[in-house]
Design a protein around this motif. Structure first.
Motif, PDB file in Angstrom:
ATOM      1  N   ARG A 254       0.589  -1.176  -0.029  1.00 55.86           N
ATOM      2  CA  ARG A 254       0.005  -0.050   0.066  1.00 55.86           C
ATOM      3  C   ARG A 254       0.883   1.374   0.152  1.00 55.86           C
ATOM      4  N   ASN A 255       1.949   1.225   0.665  1.00 57.87           N
ATOM      5  CA  ASN A 255       2.945   2.440   0.852  1.00 57.87           C
ATOM      6  C   ASN A 255       3.385   2.717  -0.680  1.00 57.87           C
ATOM      7  N   ILE A 256       3.133   1.930  -1.444  1.00 57.75           N
ATOM      8  CA  ILE A 256       3.646   2.204  -2.835  1.00 57.75           C
ATOM      9  C   ILE A 256       2.745   3.464  -3.484  1.00 57.75           C
ATOM     10  N   LEU A 257       1.412   3.735  -2.926  1.00 53.61           N
ATOM     11  CA  LEU A 257       0.792   4.889  -3.573  1.00 53.61           C
ATOM     12  C   LEU A 257       1.520   6.275  -2.995  1.00 53.61           C
ATOM     13  N   PHE A 258       2.120   6.401  -1.859  1.00 58.62           N
ATOM     14  CA  PHE A 258       3.046   7.529  -1.735  1.00 58.62           C
ATOM     15  C   PHE A 258       4.142   7.687  -2.487  1.00 58.62           C
ATOM     16  N   LYS A 259       4.928   6.541  -2.666  1.00 58.37           N
ATOM     17  CA  LYS A 259       5.917   6.606  -3.744  1.00 58.37           C
ATOM     18  C   LYS A 259       5.520   7.222  -4.889  1.00 58.37           C
ATOM     19  N   ILE A 260       4.389   7.000  -5.477  1.00 57.53           N
ATOM     20  CA  ILE A 260       4.030   7.407  -6.698  1.00 57.53           C
ATOM     21  C   ILE A 260       3.321   9.006  -6.689  1.00 57.53           C
ATOM     22  N   ASP A 261       3.256   9.382  -5.532  1.00 61.86           N
ATOM     23  CA  ASP A 261       2.599  10.820  -5.184  1.00 61.86           C
ATOM     24  C   ASP A 261       1.141  10.794  -5.371  1.00 61.86           C
ATOM     25  N   ILE A 262       0.673   9.837  -4.853  1.00 59.47           N
ATOM     26  CA  ILE A 262      -0.685  10.082  -4.844  1.00 59.47           C
ATOM     27  C   ILE A 262      -1.190  10.382  -3.481  1.00 59.47           C
ATOM     28  N   HIS A 263      -1.965  11.456  -3.357  1.00 64.44           N
ATOM     29  CA  HIS A 263      -2.318  12.165  -1.676  1.00 64.44           C
ATOM     30  C   HIS A 263      -3.097  11.119  -1.213  1.00 64.44           C
ATOM     31  N   LYS A 264      -2.976  11.204   0.149  1.00 66.05           N
ATOM     32  CA  LYS A 264      -3.345  10.241   1.119  1.00 66.05           C
ATOM     33  C   LYS A 264      -4.726  10.235   1.132  1.00 66.05           C
ATOM     34  N   GLN A 265      -5.493  11.421   0.913  1.00 63.01           N
ATOM     35  CA  GLN A 265      -6.832  11.518   0.947  1.00 63.01           C
ATOM     36  C   GLN A 265      -7.450  10.490  -0.070  1.00 63.01           C
ATOM     37  N   ARG A 266      -6.782  10.129  -1.098  1.00 67.76           N
ATOM     38  CA  ARG A 266      -7.277   9.158  -2.053  1.00 67.76           C
ATOM     39  C   ARG A 266      -6.982   7.603  -1.982  1.00 67.76           C
ATOM     40  N   HIS A 267      -6.395   7.519  -0.779  1.00 68.72           N
ATOM     41  CA  HIS A 267      -5.850   6.062  -0.906  1.00 68.72           C
ATOM     42  C   HIS A 267      -7.068   5.099  -0.416  1.00 68.72           C
ATOM     43  N   SER A 268      -7.779   5.439   0.593  1.00 71.63           N
ATOM     44  CA  SER A 268      -8.861   4.723   0.869  1.00 71.63           C
ATOM     45  C   SER A 268      -9.671   4.278  -0.216  1.00 71.63           C
ATOM     46  N   ASN A 269     -10.218   5.279  -1.059  1.00 71.50           N
ATOM     47  CA  ASN A 269     -10.994   4.654  -2.549  1.00 71.50           C
ATOM     48  C   ASN A 269     -10.184   3.742  -3.201  1.00 71.50           C
ATOM     49  N   ILE A 270      -8.928   4.023  -3.449  1.00 70.41           N
ATOM     50  CA  ILE A 270      -8.240   3.269  -4.521  1.00 70.41           C
ATOM     51  C   ILE A 270      -8.321   1.868  -3.693  1.00 70.41           C
ATOM     52  N   LEU A 271      -7.738   1.813  -2.740  1.00 67.25           N
ATOM     53  CA  LEU A 271      -7.531   0.502  -1.957  1.00 67.25           C
ATOM     54  C   LEU A 271      -9.046  -0.218  -1.795  1.00 67.25           C
ATOM     55  N   SER A 272     -10.108   0.458  -1.412  1.00 62.02           N
ATOM     56  CA  SER A 272     -11.243  -0.249  -1.392  1.00 62.02           C
ATOM     57  C   SER A 272     -11.868  -0.849  -2.671  1.00 62.02           C
ATOM     58  N   GLU A 273     -11.646  -0.074  -3.727  1.00 67.85           N
ATOM     59  CA  GLU A 273     -11.903  -0.729  -5.101  1.00 67.85           C
ATOM     60  C   GLU A 273     -11.138  -1.725  -5.475  1.00 67.85           C
ATOM     61  N   ALA A 274      -9.796  -1.692  -5.077  1.00 70.01           N
ATOM     62  CA  ALA A 274      -8.840  -2.785  -5.392  1.00 70.01           C
ATOM     63  C   ALA A 274      -9.342  -3.856  -4.460  1.00 70.01           C
ATOM     64  N   LYS A 275      -9.638  -3.908  -3.285  1.00 74.03           N
ATOM     65  CA  LYS A 275     -10.027  -4.993  -2.434  1.00 74.03           C
ATOM     66  C   LYS A 275     -11.179  -5.791  -2.921  1.00 74.03           C
ATOM     67  N   GLN A 276     -12.261  -5.122  -3.591  1.00 74.42           N
ATOM     68  CA  GLN A 276     -13.512  -5.465  -4.150  1.00 74.42           C
ATOM     69  C   GLN A 276     -13.105  -6.320  -5.474  1.00 74.42           C
ATOM     70  N   LEU A 277     -12.158  -5.835  -6.264  1.00 72.69           N
ATOM     71  CA  LEU A 277     -11.778  -6.706  -7.365  1.00 72.69           C
ATOM     72  C   LEU A 277     -11.016  -7.918  -6.905  1.00 72.69           C
ATOM     73  N   CYS A 278     -10.395  -7.945  -5.883  1.00 82.81           N
ATOM     74  CA  CYS A 278      -9.534  -8.922  -5.360  1.00 82.81           C
ATOM     75  C   CYS A 278     -10.351 -10.036  -4.790  1.00 82.81           C
ATOM     76  N   ASN A 279     -11.835  -9.993  -4.640  1.00 78.74           N
ATOM     77  CA  ASN A 279     -12.679 -10.890  -3.860  1.00 78.74           C
ATOM     78  C   ASN A 279     -12.276 -11.175  -2.501  1.00 78.74           C
ATOM     79  N   LEU A 280     -11.695 -10.128  -1.797  1.00 80.79           N
ATOM     80  CA  LEU A 280     -11.460 -10.088  -0.592  1.00 80.79           C
ATOM     81  C   LEU A 280     -12.541  -9.803   0.479  1.00 80.79           C
TER      82      LEU A 280
END
Length: 280
Positions: A254-280
């Motif tokens: 998850r910390n890779i999002l910081f490395k590619i300069d994505i603002h922290k406020q967007r992380h939860s939405n990105i990771l939530s969508e990724a989690k649903q796609l992973c069937n987690l």
């Protein structure tokens, strides 16, 4: 709408008649509810015109789905997301390898194998019980491009050379050796006919009927990060450059999002969508 006789322009340049049943099935397979499907079909129906492209129909359906739920829209755009992984074939090889691991195979990638005549580079070697698979991955960044008969013709000669050498080795006695080819688009009719004749397993976007690439990815939750609607195309390419190909890899790094300069406020939405796609 179900009986509309509207001509549509396919990606391969050919024309066909719009079939609402196919769109309905595609939407359902993406996880859309009946209510969502009916609304999308209604919107597509209102926008239809003679010789509308399948790409335009896809854009309309995707836009509507995205308003409902991003993860469903992301699943719906899987075919396009695979095309967006290019130009390197490495991300596609990783997805193919992971589908085999999900089926219980042990894998090795980018191996140089001795044949009777010459050495060959093999994209993926997969082994389970007494089965050995030699797997070639053919990636295309354009949906209209097919893998024609030259592909299995060429690959078959390589597989044959390797298998003839394996027959000489004690560890390969009484083993089943198979040649497989994966592509993210489609095989031509001649390629399929030749593959069937020579016993080569061909897997493309929507065939075989059981075990197509789309089905393997959906069942295993192996969606690429290019599916994510919460990322820009530039951000997706940055992740691919960091060897983050799959949504499940993003969840584990998850910390890779910081490395590619994505603002922290967007992380939860990105990771939530990724989690649903992973069937987690």
């Amino acid at each position: 709408m179900e009986n509309e006789q509207i001509s549509i322009l396919k990606m391969n340049g050919k024309h066909d008649v719009f079939d609402a049943r196919k769109l309905r099935l595609s939407l359902k397979n993406s996880g859309a509810t009946d209510d969502m499907i009916n609304h999308v079909l209604s919107e597509v129906s209102a926008a239809l015109y003679e010789n509308i492209s399948t790409e335009e129909i896809h854009k309309i359906a995707f836009s509507r789905l995205r308003q409902y739920k991003r993860s469903i829209a992301a699943r719906y755009k899987l075919k396009k997301a695979l095309l967006e992984m290019g130009p390197s074939g490495f991300p596609f090889e990783k997805i193919v390898e992971q589908t085999l691991i999900h089926q219980g195979y042990q894998t090795e990638t980018d191996q140089i194998l001795e044949g009777v005549c010459v050495k060959h580079e093999v994209d993926v070697i997969a082994q389970k019980d007494n089965r050995y698979l030699l797997v070639e991955c053919k990636f295309h960044s354009e949906q209209s491009r097919q893998s024609d008969v030259k592909i299995p013709l060429y690959i078959q000669s390589r597989f044959h050379d390797i298998k003839q050498n394996w027959k000489k080795l004690n560890q390969h006695q009484n083993k089943i050796h198979e040649g497989w080819i994966f592509t993210n688009t489609r095989f031509s009719k001649d390629a399929i006919q030749y593959g069937n004749c020579m016993g080569i397993k061909l897997v493309d976007w929507d065939s075989p009927a059981q075990g197509s690439l789309k089905e393997l990815i959906d069942q295993a939750g192996l969606h690429p990060i290019t599916c994510l609607t919460s990322l820009s195309l530039n951000e997706k390419h940055k992740l691919l450059n960091e060897n983050i190909v799959l949504c499940k890899e993003l969840m584990n790094s998850r910390n890779i999002l910081f490395k590619i300069d994505i603002h922290k406020q967007r992380h939860s939405n990105i990771l939530s969508e990724a989690k649903q796609l992973c069937n987690l």
